[in-house]
Structures are given as C-alpha cells and as structure tokens.
Design a protein around this motif. Structure first.
Motif, PDB file in Angstrom:
ATOM      1  N   VAL A  87       0.912  -0.993  -0.039  1.00  0.00           N
ATOM      2  CA  VAL A  87      -0.187   0.110   0.295  1.00  0.00           C
ATOM      3  C   VAL A  87       1.297   1.419  -0.046  1.00  0.00           C
ATOM      4  O   VAL A  87       1.772   1.358   0.759  1.00  0.00           O
ATOM      5  N   THR A  88       0.256   2.538  -1.259  1.00  0.00           N
ATOM      6  CA  THR A  88       1.168   3.773  -1.530  1.00  0.00           C
ATOM      7  C   THR A  88       0.226   3.913  -0.756  1.00  0.00           C
ATOM      8  O   THR A  88      -1.055   5.153  -1.307  1.00  0.00           O
ATOM      9  N   ARG A  89       0.077   5.484   0.192  1.00  0.00           N
ATOM     10  CA  ARG A  89      -0.741   6.340   0.632  1.00  0.00           C
ATOM     11  C   ARG A  89      -0.119   8.086  -0.200  1.00  0.00           C
ATOM     12  O   ARG A  89       0.579   9.018  -0.053  1.00  0.00           O
ATOM     13  N   THR A  90      -0.782   8.201  -1.085  1.00  0.00           N
ATOM     14  CA  THR A  90      -0.897   9.265  -2.335  1.00  0.00           C
ATOM     15  C   THR A  90      -1.072  10.394  -1.793  1.00  0.00           C
ATOM     16  O   THR A  90      -0.607  11.018  -2.725  1.00  0.00           O
ATOM     17  N   ARG A  91      -2.177  10.332  -1.147  1.00  0.00           N
ATOM     18  CA  ARG A  91      -2.849  11.101  -0.675  1.00  0.00           C
ATOM     19  C   ARG A  91      -3.286  11.474   0.755  1.00  0.00           C
ATOM     20  O   ARG A  91      -4.076   9.822   1.619  1.00  0.00           O
ATOM     21  N   SER A  92      -3.407  11.794   1.750  1.00  0.00           N
ATOM     22  CA  SER A  92      -4.060  11.934   2.827  1.00  0.00           C
ATOM     23  C   SER A  92      -4.551  13.841   3.413  1.00  0.00           C
ATOM     24  O   SER A  92      -3.214  14.345   3.261  1.00  0.00           O
ATOM     25  N   THR A  93      -5.782  13.930   3.062  1.00  0.00           N
ATOM     26  CA  THR A  93      -5.835  15.587   3.934  1.00  0.00           C
ATOM     27  C   THR A  93      -6.535  15.537   5.004  1.00  0.00           C
ATOM     28  O   THR A  93      -7.567  14.510   4.886  1.00  0.00           O
ATOM     29  N   LYS A  94      -7.418  16.386   4.687  1.00  0.00           N
ATOM     30  CA  LYS A  94      -8.216  16.291   5.523  1.00  0.00           C
ATOM     31  C   LYS A  94      -9.589  15.571   5.058  1.00  0.00           C
ATOM     32  O   LYS A  94     -11.174  14.956   6.605  1.00  0.00           O
ATOM     33  N   THR A  95     -10.221  15.514   4.346  1.00  0.00           N
ATOM     34  CA  THR A  95     -11.241  15.464   3.333  1.00  0.00           C
ATOM     35  C   THR A  95     -11.075  13.910   3.227  1.00  0.00           C
ATOM     36  O   THR A  95     -12.530  13.197   2.726  1.00  0.00           O
ATOM     37  N   PHE A  96      -9.708  14.264   2.513  1.00  0.00           N
ATOM     38  CA  PHE A  96      -9.833  13.008   1.403  1.00  0.00           C
ATOM     39  C   PHE A  96      -8.334  11.963   1.376  1.00  0.00           C
ATOM     40  O   PHE A  96      -7.438  12.500   2.026  1.00  0.00           O
ATOM     41  N   GLN A  97      -8.732  10.522   0.988  1.00  0.00           N
ATOM     42  CA  GLN A  97      -7.687  10.356   1.838  1.00  0.00           C
ATOM     43  C   GLN A  97      -7.159   8.648   0.331  1.00  0.00           C
ATOM     44  O   GLN A  97      -8.115   8.260  -0.227  1.00  0.00           O
ATOM     45  N   THR A  98      -6.047   8.392  -0.803  1.00  0.00           N
ATOM     46  CA  THR A  98      -6.542   7.932  -1.803  1.00  0.00           C
ATOM     47  C   THR A  98      -4.976   6.847  -1.291  1.00  0.00           C
ATOM     48  O   THR A  98      -3.955   7.380  -0.381  1.00  0.00           O
ATOM     49  N   ARG A  99      -5.035   5.939  -1.369  1.00  0.00           N
ATOM     50  CA  ARG A  99      -4.420   4.159  -1.759  1.00  0.00           C
ATOM     51  C   ARG A  99      -4.516   3.907  -2.685  1.00  0.00           C
ATOM     52  O   ARG A  99      -4.694   3.280  -3.588  1.00  0.00           O
ATOM     53  N   ARG A 100      -2.899   3.928  -3.389  1.00  0.00           N
ATOM     54  CA  ARG A 100      -2.650   2.605  -3.954  1.00  0.00           C
ATOM     55  C   ARG A 100      -2.117   1.550  -3.715  1.00  0.00           C
ATOM     56  O   ARG A 100      -1.259   1.163  -3.047  1.00  0.00           O
ATOM     57  N   VAL A 101      -2.505   0.289  -3.843  1.00  0.00           N
ATOM     58  CA  VAL A 101      -2.589  -1.025  -3.771  1.00  0.00           C
ATOM     59  C   VAL A 101      -1.801  -1.840  -4.796  1.00  0.00           C
ATOM     60  O   VAL A 101      -2.345  -1.886  -6.190  1.00  0.00           O
ATOM     61  N   VAL A 102      -0.583  -1.940  -4.371  1.00  0.00           N
ATOM     62  CA  VAL A 102      -0.645  -3.351  -5.267  1.00  0.00           C
ATOM     63  C   VAL A 102       0.164  -5.143  -5.266  1.00  0.00           C
ATOM     64  O   VAL A 102      -0.457  -4.948  -4.131  1.00  0.00           O
ATOM     65  N   ALA A 103      -1.145  -5.614  -5.696  1.00  0.00           N
ATOM     66  CA  ALA A 103      -0.985  -7.137  -5.385  1.00  0.00           C
ATOM     67  C   ALA A 103      -0.893  -7.621  -6.402  1.00  0.00           C
ATOM     68  O   ALA A 103      -0.256  -7.805  -7.680  1.00  0.00           O
ATOM     69  N   ALA A 104       0.608  -8.577  -5.443  1.00  0.00           N
ATOM     70  CA  ALA A 104       1.299  -9.334  -6.552  1.00  0.00           C
ATOM     71  C   ALA A 104       1.101 -10.519  -5.569  1.00  0.00           C
ATOM     72  O   ALA A 104       1.150 -11.295  -4.251  1.00  0.00           O
ATOM     73  N   GLY A 112      15.145 -20.753  -6.106  1.00  0.00           N
ATOM     74  CA  GLY A 112      14.839 -20.503  -4.420  1.00  0.00           C
ATOM     75  C   GLY A 112      14.167 -19.896  -4.046  1.00  0.00           C
ATOM     76  O   GLY A 112      13.460 -19.457  -3.081  1.00  0.00           O
ATOM     77  N   ALA A 113      14.412 -19.120  -4.618  1.00  0.00           N
ATOM     78  CA  ALA A 113      14.071 -17.072  -3.970  1.00  0.00           C
ATOM     79  C   ALA A 113      13.212 -17.377  -4.583  1.00  0.00           C
ATOM     80  O   ALA A 113      11.928 -16.371  -3.829  1.00  0.00           O
ATOM     81  N   GLY A 114      12.586 -17.483  -5.988  1.00  0.00           N
ATOM     82  CA  GLY A 114      11.111 -16.683  -6.268  1.00  0.00           C
ATOM     83  C   GLY A 114      11.128 -15.458  -6.377  1.00  0.00           C
ATOM     84  O   GLY A 114      12.084 -14.555  -6.691  1.00  0.00           O
ATOM     85  N   THR A 115      10.454 -15.030  -7.874  1.00  0.00           N
ATOM     86  CA  THR A 115       9.838 -14.061  -8.684  1.00  0.00           C
ATOM     87  C   THR A 115       8.779 -13.323  -8.077  1.00  0.00           C
ATOM     88  O   THR A 115       7.487 -13.895  -8.878  1.00  0.00           O
ATOM     89  N   GLU A 116       8.166 -12.327  -7.653  1.00  0.00           N
ATOM     90  CA  GLU A 116       7.329 -11.308  -7.567  1.00  0.00           C
ATOM     91  C   GLU A 116       6.539 -11.233  -8.902  1.00  0.00           C
ATOM     92  O   GLU A 116       6.987 -10.465 -10.367  1.00  0.00           O
ATOM     93  N   ARG A 117       5.286 -11.836  -9.059  1.00  0.00           N
ATOM     94  CA  ARG A 117       5.092 -10.922 -10.133  1.00  0.00           C
ATOM     95  C   ARG A 117       3.597 -10.505  -9.110  1.00  0.00           C
ATOM     96  O   ARG A 117       2.714 -10.745  -9.120  1.00  0.00           O
ATOM     97  N   VAL A 118       3.054  -9.484 -10.228  1.00  0.00           N
ATOM     98  CA  VAL A 118       2.265  -7.940 -10.007  1.00  0.00           C
ATOM     99  C   VAL A 118       0.634  -9.022 -10.455  1.00  0.00           C
ATOM    100  O   VAL A 118       0.746  -8.494 -11.353  1.00  0.00           O
ATOM    101  N   CYS A 119      -0.166  -8.903 -10.087  1.00  0.00           N
ATOM    102  CA  CYS A 119      -0.858  -9.830 -10.171  1.00  0.00           C
ATOM    103  C   CYS A 119      -2.371  -8.735 -10.850  1.00  0.00           C
ATOM    104  O   CYS A 119      -3.288  -8.572 -11.525  1.00  0.00           O
ATOM    105  N   ALA A 120      -2.619  -7.469  -9.573  1.00  0.00           N
ATOM    106  CA  ALA A 120      -3.676  -6.191 -10.401  1.00  0.00           C
ATOM    107  C   ALA A 120      -2.693  -4.759  -9.577  1.00  0.00           C
ATOM    108  O   ALA A 120      -2.196  -4.879  -8.602  1.00  0.00           O
ATOM    109  N   ASP A 121      -3.422  -4.097  -9.903  1.00  0.00           N
ATOM    110  CA  ASP A 121      -3.288  -2.620  -9.498  1.00  0.00           C
ATOM    111  C   ASP A 121      -4.788  -2.364  -8.664  1.00  0.00           C
ATOM    112  O   ASP A 121      -5.455  -2.071  -9.476  1.00  0.00           O
ATOM    113  N   PHE A 122      -4.243  -1.437  -8.251  1.00  0.00           N
ATOM    114  CA  PHE A 122      -5.585  -0.282  -7.108  1.00  0.00           C
ATOM    115  C   PHE A 122      -5.653   0.554  -7.011  1.00  0.00           C
ATOM    116  O   PHE A 122      -5.054   1.146  -5.864  1.00  0.00           O
TER     117      PHE A 122
END
Length: 339
Positions: A87-104, A112-122
C-alpha cells in the motif's frame, strides 16, 4: 427467516479476505485466494479485489469511508499461494485519503528465491461524510422489486429451486446442474442468493439453460436484465471487512454476463475475464449480512471487449454502489462473430 447452513465447509468471507500486516503498509492474505466459477486453477477476481480493498481500509483513520476503487487486472492470480498487498499513501488530507495497492504473488523460479509477479493494481479512495445538498438515486429498472423483498415467492427463487424446475421441464440435465453447482459452491457457502425470476439469469440459471427462451427475448441485449437478492451468511465485524466483502461480491458475473443474455456459454469463447473495473460506493456503513438486490446489465461490446454494469441497493431502496467493468471476450476458434 433463519439463515440456511452453508452447503460446504469453505472459509467465511471474513477468512477469505483476511490479511496480516507483514511490514510497513504491507499486508499478506491469511489464506490463498480462491476460485469461483472457473474450472482452471485461477482465483476469482473478487478475491483479489476484496483482499486489496481490505488492506487499503486498514491504513486510513476511522472517520474516512470508502467511496471509489479503480482496479486493473494484469494477469491471473494463483490459488496455491498467498497474495501480498503493498500500500502506498498517495494522498492524505482533511477530507480525502487515497491509497494505491499493488497486489502480487511470489512465483517459483527454480532458484529458490522466487520472483514477484504483479496480479493487479488498485487506486482506493476514501472521503469523510460531508453536509448534503442532494440525496437521490435511481431505482432498479425492473420495477418494484425492492419493495416486494427477497422472500416473495412469486418473484424470487433460490438457485436450487430454479435448477430443479429447469431439470423437471427438460431444459437442462441433472448432470449439468451438478457440474455447475460444483463450480459455484464457494459462492453459495459465502452468501445466500434469491434469484429474481423476471430476470434472464433467474430463468436460465446464469446461462446454464443456454437454449431456453426467456421473457426478455423481444428486448435488445442492452435492455435485458438479471437481478438477485444476496446477503452474506455471516456478519462481518468491521467496516473494513464489509468493504472488502462488497468488492468481493460486486466483481461477480459481469465478465460472462453477455453470454448469459445471448444464449451463449463458455464453449463460445476462448477468453472471458475482467480487464479493469470501477467501483463507486454511495453510502458508508454497509452491512453485507443484510439483504441487498443486485441488478446487472451489459452496455456495449466490440473489438473483443465488453462493458457491463452492476448496481446494488438495500431493502430500503438506497443505492449502495455501482460497479462497471471492461472485459475481454474473445470468440472461440470457428465461432460466428456478430457485427
């Protein structure tokens, strides 16, 4: 009316969208996402969206309420591993909050280490309740269904009742019904459904009775409607859980809605899934354990894509939300394409 017990011991909605905080604004699903209505080992998009929305809700102050989710799916989510939401906090004001969520998900790469693959953005937006200048909403296009209620036996029927009638009248085989019920067993374990029998899906059982002519045959496909009453089988404890459950529910059935409305099924397509969506929430404080009526329509289709809309109201007739989706709908090889 007492709630009927779930038909299978699947997890509850709360368990399916539950997350644990595993780092600064990082959340991991407690169990892997599950599939719904798909024979392939691919998770239901509503699971991914519900987990992501739940994660975003956990990062905002309690005075802020969900009002918008814009999401894009980049590839299938697997059902054999957890989903990680950053989750990235892209906006935080007195009346609005916006979050970007990258689901992977972390995939095996053989080293053995594995690779992260992004499934969706919100992009998930929140707003405080402000003073109203207006309050209004459109009602269901099918008429007075909200006033009649979910238990009106003249207008609604359970999925089992619809299936039994179709088998009795020779429109589908009992074997076909058994196969279909296995595919949607998870959904039935999560929420109760009363299908509106004036709607297309309430007559052909979500398109299972592919060749059955419904009472909406004389309408253009964009004027045909399906609707059902739904409520979660268990009460959710928090607003964040209810928001996640709302996203979980509203994703359902829109990608293949044109098939249901036009006498087609999965044999007619080589791909049928959601590309992106917009969920607009009109009112805070939703309780998904209460009955709500959901109405679905398709709006347009061309060049291998379709666009559809789903609306949700409570029993009092208040519009709760609107979900719109763009979906890929590729014809199967050799299938006739309508122009």
């Amino acid at each position: 009316m007492e709630r009927s017990p779930p038909p299978t011991p699947n997890p509850t909605v709360a368990e399916q969208i539950a997350v644990d905080q595993t780092g600064p604004d990082t959340f991991t699903s407690r169990i892997p996402p599950a599939r719904l209505g798909n024979a392939r080992p691919i998770a239901y998009g509503g699971c991914t969206a519900g987990i992501a929305v739940h994660s975003a809700c956990l990062t905002v102050p309690p005075a802020f309420h969900l009002y918008s989710v814009l999401g894009a799916f980049h590839g299938p989510t697997r059902i054999d591993r957890a989903l990680v939401c950053s989750v990235t906090r892209t906006r935080s004001t007195k009346t609005f909050q916006t979050r970007r969520v990258v689901a992977a998900q972390v995939l095996d790469d053989g080293a053995g280490a594995g690779t992260e693959r992004v499934c969706a953005d919100f992009f998930v937006d929140f707003h405080v309740c402000e003073e109203e200048l207006f309050r209004y909403e459109a009602g269901p296009s099918m008429g007075g269904e909200v006033g009649r209620g979910p238990m009106d036996g003249e207008w609604t029927a359970g999925m089992g009742e619809v299936a039994d009638r179709l088998v009795r009248d020779g429109h589908v085989s009992a074997e076909a019904v058994r196969g279909s019920r296995l595919m949607v067993a998870m959904a039935e374990s999560y929420y109760e459904t009363r299908m509106c029998t004036a709607g297309v899906s309430g007559q052909n059982l979500m398109g299972l009775a592919k060749d059955l002519k419904t009472t909406q045959e004389d309408r253009h496909i964009t004027d045909r409607t399906s609707a059902e009453w739904v409520r979660m089988r268990t009460k959710l404890a928090t607003e964040a859980e209810n928001c996640g459950a709302l996203a979980f529910l509203m994703d359902g059935a829109l990608s293949f809605l044109p098939l249901n409305l036009d006498h087609k099924d999965f044999a007619d397509v080589s791909a049928c899934s959601t590309l992106d969506f917009a969920l607009r929430v009109m009112r805070p404080g939703i309780d998904m354990s209460e009955w709500h009526i959901r109405e679905r329509k398709t709006i347009a289709a061309a060049v291998g894509r379709s666009y559809a809309e789903s609306r949700l109201w409570n029993e009092r007739g208040d519009m709760i939300c609107v979900m719109t989706q763009s979906c890929i709908v590729r014809p199967a090889p050799g299938r006739e394409v309508k122009l």
